[in-house]
Design an enzyme around this catalytic site. Sequence first.
Site, mmCIF file in Angstrom:
data_model
loop_
_atom_site.group_PDB
_atom_site.id
_atom_site.type_symbol
_atom_site.label_atom_id
_atom_site.label_comp_id
_atom_site.label_asym_id
_atom_site.label_seq_id
_atom_site.Cartn_x
_atom_site.Cartn_y
_atom_site.Cartn_z
ATOM 1 C CB SER A 71 -9.283 -6.083 4.792
ATOM 2 O OG SER A 71 -9.634 -6.310 6.136
ATOM 3 C CB THR A 80 -1.111 2.677 8.074
ATOM 4 O OG1 THR A 80 -1.374 1.325 7.668
ATOM 5 C CG2 THR A 80 0.250 3.108 7.549
ATOM 6 C CD GLU A 115 1.063 -0.965 8.363
ATOM 7 O OE1 GLU A 115 1.342 0.205 8.734
ATOM 8 O OE2 GLU A 115 -0.114 -1.358 8.205
ATOM 9 C CG HIS A 130 0.137 -6.029 11.977
ATOM 10 N ND1 HIS A 130 0.400 -5.584 10.700
ATOM 11 C CD2 HIS A 130 -1.214 -6.219 12.036
ATOM 12 C CE1 HIS A 130 -0.731 -5.494 10.017
ATOM 13 N NE2 HIS A 130 -1.721 -5.886 10.801
ATOM 14 C CB CYS A 188 -0.896 -0.017 1.231
ATOM 15 S SG CYS A 188 -1.866 1.481 1.470
#
Length: 418
Positions: free
Chosen positions: A391, A252, A181, A179, A151
């Site tokens: 999502s 994010t 990310e 996580h 992203c």
Amino acid sequence: MEQTYFRRGFGLKRAIEPLIQADYHSGLVDRIRARGYEESFGEGERRVTVRLAEEFGFCYGVDRAVDYAYETRTQFPDRRIFLVGEIIHNPHVNRRLTEMGVVFLYADAAGEFDFSALTPEDVVILPAFGVTVGDFARLREVGCILVDTTCGSVLNVWKRVEQYARDGFTALIHGKYYHEETRATASQVFRHPGGAYLIVRDMAEARLVMDYIERAPGALPREAFLAHFRDKSSPGFDPDLHLERIGVANQTTLLSGDSLAIAAEVARSLERRHGAEPGFTPDAHFRSFDTICSATQERQDAVVKLVAGPQGPPDLMLVVGGYNSSNTNHLAVLCARHTTTFHIADAGCIDPEAGTIRFKPNGSPFDTPELVAEDWLPDGPVTIGLTAGASTPNNKIGETVGLILRTRGIEAELAAAV
């Protein structure tokens, strides 16, 4: 020479559009949106009013990642296709990709992926969360074709973290250390020699860092500090060295207000620690940039408007999305501050015949066992608010509305707007 890295898709959007529409579109959601995000069904005591948040479901980054995955299958019909982790945190989308022949590669307990079975003939999709610097390098060494769906908002955070490392600042990351990310973001410091990171989950952990910076009474001793952050810091992390200059970043999908509050408090802490030094300037010790994902922020703002706006909160809220989706979990936490809230993985959690709903307790870890509520839909006319994580596809939201109405004996496709 064959191109082996793709980030802009394959120009096949028109070809895959019918598949995307068939898999994820909802006419019912379109209908409610077109009527001002609110519609009533049924009459009298059976009346159900559905209010949708004005921003919900697939964001641009997720939309793009899913499109690229479908394009990849179309572009390479005869090759093995692998996906590093999950494309997004939605079980329906990931199950659909499995049905299309995409093989998921999962990390072990230590967060390591096994790429030993990959060959240069294979295609590997990088998820919307991105992958670590190390994993990317390993995949490039294999020589396989890489389709990068990371992203753009995540890339923006990476850019800031890399700048911190380049300029000698430790990246203090507000996120979940396990996580995907956050792991990928933290790894960006390794692009520069001596780069360091520290991950804090919330303000409570940030306070541990600030107490250490300020040498506050009750602060964790050095060894206890290192033990607490062992899995949440870069190798060789030295709090006496690496907490002198800090740049704040964030996962994010977390609550923006929490990230901003942590940044503000860390800035004050560093000023209290170094403010009396000759020639002190705040920017010599602290940096922070706005790395809040706009889509995450928009969905949080929209749900606050829904539950705390002038109309007052709905009688209850349903938040639809994967239990391991951070942005979905935080939407549920926001809603629960104002009204009864059920976080459900998808529409299948509602059983109209039994009158039950399965849900995850709001704000609990993703692997917390589901609870079951009976007679969850109040008697009499009821207003139900609905939102979904970034999502969650529209068809799952539409199915949820349909099952709510079936619980009341109303068939969505036959119900007339009142």
